[in-house]
Design a protein around this motif. Structure first.
Motif, PDB file in Angstrom:
ATOM      1  N   VAL A   8       0.842  -1.200   0.000  1.00  0.00           N
ATOM      2  CA  VAL A   8       0.000   0.000   0.000  1.00  0.00           C
ATOM      3  C   VAL A   8       0.876   1.249   0.000  1.00  0.00           C
ATOM      4  O   VAL A   8       0.636   2.182  -0.763  1.00  0.00           O
ATOM      5  CB  VAL A   8      -0.968  -0.009   1.200  1.00  0.00           C
ATOM      6  N   GLN A   9       1.901   1.254   0.814  1.00  0.00           N
ATOM      7  CA  GLN A   9       2.803   2.402   0.890  1.00  0.00           C
ATOM      8  C   GLN A   9       3.483   2.655  -0.461  1.00  0.00           C
ATOM      9  O   GLN A   9       3.620   3.796  -0.895  1.00  0.00           O
ATOM     10  CB  GLN A   9       3.849   2.175   1.971  1.00  0.00           C
ATOM     11  N   ALA A  10       3.892   1.594  -1.127  1.00  0.00           N
ATOM     12  CA  ALA A  10       4.535   1.728  -2.436  1.00  0.00           C
ATOM     13  C   ALA A  10       3.549   2.235  -3.486  1.00  0.00           C
ATOM     14  O   ALA A  10       3.903   3.055  -4.337  1.00  0.00           O
ATOM     15  CB  ALA A  10       5.130   0.396  -2.868  1.00  0.00           C
ATOM     16  N   LEU A  11       2.324   1.765  -3.436  1.00  0.00           N
ATOM     17  CA  LEU A  11       1.330   2.170  -4.433  1.00  0.00           C
ATOM     18  C   LEU A  11       0.913   3.623  -4.293  1.00  0.00           C
ATOM     19  O   LEU A  11       0.714   4.309  -5.290  1.00  0.00           O
ATOM     20  CB  LEU A  11       0.092   1.260  -4.361  1.00  0.00           C
ATOM     21  N   VAL A  12       0.779   4.110  -3.071  1.00  0.00           N
ATOM     22  CA  VAL A  12       0.266   5.473  -2.902  1.00  0.00           C
ATOM     23  C   VAL A  12       1.232   6.547  -3.391  1.00  0.00           C
ATOM     24  O   VAL A  12       0.802   7.658  -3.697  1.00  0.00           O
ATOM     25  CB  VAL A  12      -0.161   5.773  -1.446  1.00  0.00           C
ATOM     26  N   VAL A  13       2.506   6.232  -3.491  1.00  0.00           N
ATOM     27  CA  VAL A  13       3.456   7.239  -3.968  1.00  0.00           C
ATOM     28  C   VAL A  13       3.563   7.276  -5.491  1.00  0.00           C
ATOM     29  O   VAL A  13       4.153   8.195  -6.037  1.00  0.00           O
ATOM     30  CB  VAL A  13       4.863   7.051  -3.337  1.00  0.00           C
ATOM     31  N   LEU A  14       2.991   6.297  -6.159  1.00  0.00           N
ATOM     32  CA  LEU A  14       3.017   6.280  -7.622  1.00  0.00           C
ATOM     33  C   LEU A  14       2.059   7.303  -8.199  1.00  0.00           C
ATOM     34  O   LEU A  14       1.007   7.589  -7.612  1.00  0.00           O
ATOM     35  CB  LEU A  14       2.596   4.903  -8.152  1.00  0.00           C
ATOM     36  N   PRO A  15       2.374   7.836  -9.366  1.00  0.00           N
ATOM     37  CA  PRO A  15       1.385   8.651 -10.079  1.00  0.00           C
ATOM     38  C   PRO A  15       0.139   7.797 -10.342  1.00  0.00           C
ATOM     39  O   PRO A  15       0.223   6.571 -10.510  1.00  0.00           O
ATOM     40  CB  PRO A  15       2.088   9.005 -11.388  1.00  0.00           C
ATOM     41  N   LYS A  16      -0.995   8.450 -10.389  1.00  0.00           N
ATOM     42  CA  LYS A  16      -2.283   7.755 -10.500  1.00  0.00           C
ATOM     43  C   LYS A  16      -2.327   6.746 -11.648  1.00  0.00           C
ATOM     44  O   LYS A  16      -2.765   5.613 -11.466  1.00  0.00           O
ATOM     45  CB  LYS A  16      -3.410   8.774 -10.664  1.00  0.00           C
ATOM     46  N   ARG A  17      -1.889   7.129 -12.835  1.00  0.00           N
ATOM     47  CA  ARG A  17      -2.001   6.238 -13.992  1.00  0.00           C
ATOM     48  C   ARG A  17      -1.070   5.036 -13.875  1.00  0.00           C
ATOM     49  O   ARG A  17      -1.412   3.938 -14.302  1.00  0.00           O
ATOM     50  CB  ARG A  17      -1.729   7.010 -15.288  1.00  0.00           C
ATOM     51  N   GLN A  18       0.102   5.218 -13.301  1.00  0.00           N
ATOM     52  CA  GLN A  18       0.999   4.074 -13.100  1.00  0.00           C
ATOM     53  C   GLN A  18       0.413   3.131 -12.054  1.00  0.00           C
ATOM     54  O   GLN A  18       0.452   1.921 -12.213  1.00  0.00           O
ATOM     55  CB  GLN A  18       2.386   4.543 -12.684  1.00  0.00           C
ATOM     56  N   ARG A  19      -0.124   3.702 -10.991  1.00  0.00           N
ATOM     57  CA  ARG A  19      -0.765   2.897  -9.953  1.00  0.00           C
ATOM     58  C   ARG A  19      -1.926   2.088 -10.547  1.00  0.00           C
ATOM     59  O   ARG A  19      -2.085   0.907 -10.286  1.00  0.00           O
ATOM     60  CB  ARG A  19      -1.246   3.801  -8.821  1.00  0.00           C
ATOM     61  N   GLU A  20      -2.711   2.750 -11.379  1.00  0.00           N
ATOM     62  CA  GLU A  20      -3.856   2.084 -12.007  1.00  0.00           C
ATOM     63  C   GLU A  20      -3.407   0.901 -12.869  1.00  0.00           C
ATOM     64  O   GLU A  20      -3.985  -0.190 -12.787  1.00  0.00           O
ATOM     65  CB  GLU A  20      -4.629   3.095 -12.851  1.00  0.00           C
ATOM     66  N   ALA A  21      -2.368   1.087 -13.662  1.00  0.00           N
ATOM     67  CA  ALA A  21      -1.867   0.004 -14.513  1.00  0.00           C
ATOM     68  C   ALA A  21      -1.374  -1.168 -13.671  1.00  0.00           C
ATOM     69  O   ALA A  21      -1.673  -2.330 -13.967  1.00  0.00           O
ATOM     70  CB  ALA A  21      -0.746   0.505 -15.419  1.00  0.00           C
ATOM     71  N   ILE A  22      -0.630  -0.881 -12.607  1.00  0.00           N
ATOM     72  CA  ILE A  22      -0.107  -1.935 -11.732  1.00  0.00           C
ATOM     73  C   ILE A  22      -1.243  -2.697 -11.057  1.00  0.00           C
ATOM     74  O   ILE A  22      -1.246  -3.931 -11.016  1.00  0.00           O
ATOM     75  CB  ILE A  22       0.851  -1.338 -10.682  1.00  0.00           C
ATOM     76  N   VAL A  23      -2.211  -1.978 -10.534  1.00  0.00           N
ATOM     77  CA  VAL A  23      -3.332  -2.630  -9.846  1.00  0.00           C
ATOM     78  C   VAL A  23      -4.119  -3.504 -10.822  1.00  0.00           C
ATOM     79  O   VAL A  23      -4.423  -4.666 -10.520  1.00  0.00           O
ATOM     80  CB  VAL A  23      -4.245  -1.591  -9.159  1.00  0.00           C
ATOM     81  N   LEU A  24      -4.428  -2.969 -11.987  1.00  0.00           N
ATOM     82  CA  LEU A  24      -5.220  -3.740 -12.953  1.00  0.00           C
ATOM     83  C   LEU A  24      -4.506  -5.016 -13.394  1.00  0.00           C
ATOM     84  O   LEU A  24      -5.105  -6.094 -13.397  1.00  0.00           O
ATOM     85  CB  LEU A  24      -5.557  -2.883 -14.173  1.00  0.00           C
ATOM     86  N   VAL A  25      -3.237  -4.894 -13.753  1.00  0.00           N
ATOM     87  CA  VAL A  25      -2.527  -6.040 -14.311  1.00  0.00           C
ATOM     88  C   VAL A  25      -2.022  -6.992 -13.232  1.00  0.00           C
ATOM     89  O   VAL A  25      -2.253  -8.200 -13.294  1.00  0.00           O
ATOM     90  CB  VAL A  25      -1.366  -5.573 -15.217  1.00  0.00           C
ATOM     91  N   HIS A  26      -1.347  -6.463 -12.236  1.00  0.00           N
ATOM     92  CA  HIS A  26      -0.682  -7.332 -11.267  1.00  0.00           C
ATOM     93  C   HIS A  26      -1.562  -7.773 -10.106  1.00  0.00           C
ATOM     94  O   HIS A  26      -1.364  -8.857  -9.563  1.00  0.00           O
ATOM     95  CB  HIS A  26       0.588  -6.666 -10.735  1.00  0.00           C
ATOM     96  N   LEU A  27      -2.524  -6.956  -9.720  1.00  0.00           N
ATOM     97  CA  LEU A  27      -3.362  -7.328  -8.583  1.00  0.00           C
ATOM     98  C   LEU A  27      -4.720  -7.892  -9.001  1.00  0.00           C
ATOM     99  O   LEU A  27      -5.236  -8.791  -8.356  1.00  0.00           O
ATOM    100  CB  LEU A  27      -3.561  -6.135  -7.640  1.00  0.00           C
ATOM    101  N   LEU A  28      -5.278  -7.360 -10.076  1.00  0.00           N
ATOM    102  CA  LEU A  28      -6.600  -7.827 -10.508  1.00  0.00           C
ATOM    103  C   LEU A  28      -6.543  -8.829 -11.648  1.00  0.00           C
ATOM    104  O   LEU A  28      -7.561  -9.402 -12.023  1.00  0.00           O
ATOM    105  CB  LEU A  28      -7.470  -6.627 -10.901  1.00  0.00           C
ATOM    106  N   GLY A  29      -5.339  -9.036 -12.210  1.00  0.00           N
ATOM    107  CA  GLY A  29      -5.180 -10.066 -13.225  1.00  0.00           C
ATOM    108  C   GLY A  29      -5.626  -9.697 -14.625  1.00  0.00           C
ATOM    109  O   GLY A  29      -5.802 -10.577 -15.470  1.00  0.00           O
ATOM    110  N   TYR A  30      -5.806  -8.416 -14.910  1.00  0.00           N
ATOM    111  CA  TYR A  30      -6.162  -8.009 -16.261  1.00  0.00           C
ATOM    112  C   TYR A  30      -4.982  -8.264 -17.191  1.00  0.00           C
ATOM    113  O   TYR A  30      -3.831  -8.160 -16.791  1.00  0.00           O
ATOM    114  CB  TYR A  30      -6.463  -6.511 -16.311  1.00  0.00           C
ATOM    115  N   SER A  31      -5.289  -8.555 -18.423  1.00  0.00           N
ATOM    116  CA  SER A  31      -4.229  -8.605 -19.433  1.00  0.00           C
ATOM    117  C   SER A  31      -3.868  -7.151 -19.761  1.00  0.00           C
ATOM    118  O   SER A  31      -4.664  -6.232 -19.508  1.00  0.00           O
ATOM    119  CB  SER A  31      -4.726  -9.297 -20.700  1.00  0.00           C
ATOM    120  N   PRO A  32      -2.686  -6.929 -20.331  1.00  0.00           N
ATOM    121  CA  PRO A  32      -2.361  -5.555 -20.747  1.00  0.00           C
ATOM    122  C   PRO A  32      -3.404  -4.959 -21.701  1.00  0.00           C
ATOM    123  O   PRO A  32      -3.711  -3.773 -21.615  1.00  0.00           O
ATOM    124  CB  PRO A  32      -0.999  -5.711 -21.414  1.00  0.00           C
ATOM    125  N   THR A  33      -3.964  -5.785 -22.560  1.00  0.00           N
ATOM    126  CA  THR A  33      -5.001  -5.312 -23.487  1.00  0.00           C
ATOM    127  C   THR A  33      -6.253  -4.881 -22.733  1.00  0.00           C
ATOM    128  O   THR A  33      -6.833  -3.830 -23.018  1.00  0.00           O
ATOM    129  CB  THR A  33      -5.347  -6.411 -24.512  1.00  0.00           C
TER     130      THR A  33
END
Length: 65
Positions: A8-33
């Protein structure tokens, strides 16, 4: 619980769009597409965001090892 707090600490310091990409792909399992469609950006934009944060994580991990 320590790992969760660190994540959580690492995610909150990221810019919003980078955080969103990381959460979608790595935490929620979305494909990059799928992430790109959700974020309304190109797949290459998602890839760049993921590559950037992966590089930061590797540098951070290697400096603490």
């Amino acid at each position: 619980m320590v790992l969760r707090a660190a994540l959580v600490q690492a995610l909150v310091v990221l810019p919003k769009r980078q955080r969103e990409a990381i959460v979608l792909v790595h935490l929620l399992g979305y494909s990059p597409t799928e992430a790109a469609a959700t974020m309304n950006v190109s797949v290459s934009s998602v890839a760049v965001r993921r590559k950037w944060i992966t590089g930061v994580a590797q540098r951070t991990t290697s400096s603490t090892a």
